[in-house]
Design an enzyme around this catalytic site. Structure first.
Site, mmCIF file in Angstrom:
data_model
loop_
_atom_site.group_PDB
_atom_site.id
_atom_site.type_symbol
_atom_site.label_atom_id
_atom_site.label_comp_id
_atom_site.label_asym_id
_atom_site.label_seq_id
_atom_site.Cartn_x
_atom_site.Cartn_y
_atom_site.Cartn_z
ATOM 1 N N HIS A 40 34.473 32.789 20.582
ATOM 2 C CA HIS A 40 33.214 33.201 19.985
ATOM 3 C C HIS A 40 33.423 33.717 18.499
ATOM 4 C CE1 HIS A 40 29.304 35.409 19.773
ATOM 5 N NE2 HIS A 40 28.718 34.236 20.366
ATOM 6 N N GLU A 44 23.909 40.912 29.967
ATOM 7 C CA GLU A 44 24.424 41.171 31.098
ATOM 8 C C GLU A 44 24.976 42.549 31.538
ATOM 9 O OE1 GLU A 44 26.265 40.562 34.998
ATOM 10 O OE2 GLU A 44 24.858 39.239 33.860
ATOM 11 N N GLY A 88 25.531 37.900 22.564
ATOM 12 C CA GLY A 88 24.630 38.718 22.930
ATOM 13 C C GLY A 88 24.217 38.262 24.434
ATOM 14 N N VAL A 89 24.582 37.280 25.178
ATOM 15 C CA VAL A 89 24.320 37.143 26.719
ATOM 16 C C VAL A 89 25.227 38.081 27.374
ATOM 17 C CG1 VAL A 89 23.456 34.786 26.362
ATOM 18 C CG2 VAL A 89 26.074 35.320 26.607
ATOM 19 N N ILE A 121 32.461 38.736 17.218
ATOM 20 C CA ILE A 121 31.310 39.387 17.487
ATOM 21 C C ILE A 121 30.872 39.249 19.010
ATOM 22 C CG2 ILE A 121 28.683 39.238 17.277
ATOM 23 C CD1 ILE A 121 29.318 38.028 14.505
#
Length: 145
Positions: free
Chosen positions: A48, A62, A57-58, A54
């Site tokens: 990623h 979570e 975002g998911v 980074i």
């Protein structure tokens, strides 16, 4: 207030998907604050944005859902060992404000808003060094395991 061993009693997740390292404040039926220490050793960083690591975002969402799940379990005095789980059931009003990178300590906050028929609603936010990185309203569904 809770170390990793105690957290693992309330969450069925395990590495690499256990995203809460410590709970520092818990007000049953009201709110919770926990932390995720973000390190370069996390397996998702290799794929990623590999040249600029980074936190996805998911995974921030979570992590917020996991602290909300701990709050829900504690509120009703239950654990996954009682045959129930809390699934992430929905999200709304999600906003990302800044990236989270290795070395950051992600502060995770959830405040209970409402609940009915096994569906719980939480107002959540994630911060780094006191600055908001993500906000969301999250739903969890309490179901038999």
């Amino acid at each position: 207030m809770m170390n990793i061993d105690e957290i693992m009693e309330y969450l069925p997740h395990r590495y690499p998907f256990l995203l809460v390292d410590r709970i520092v404040e818990l007000n049953k039926g009201e709110s919770i604050i926990g932390y995720k220490n973000v390190t370069i050793n996390e397996p998702f960083f290799t794929g990623h944005f590999p040249h600029k690591a980074i936190l996805p975002g998911v995974l921030i969402i979570e992590a917020m859902a996991q602290v909300a799940g701990v709050l829900a379990f504690v509120t009703v005095d239950r654990k996954p060992s009682d045959g129930v789980v809390h699934y992430l059931a929905g999200s709304s009003k999600v906003r990302f404000k800044r990236p989270v990178v290795p070395g950051d300590q992600l502060q995770l906050e959830a405040r209970y808003m409402s609940g009915k028929n096994g569906i719980w609603k939480f107002d959540c936010r994630a911060l780094v060094e006191g600055k908001v990185v993500c906000v969301a309203e999250l739903l969890t569904a309490e179901r038999e395991a």
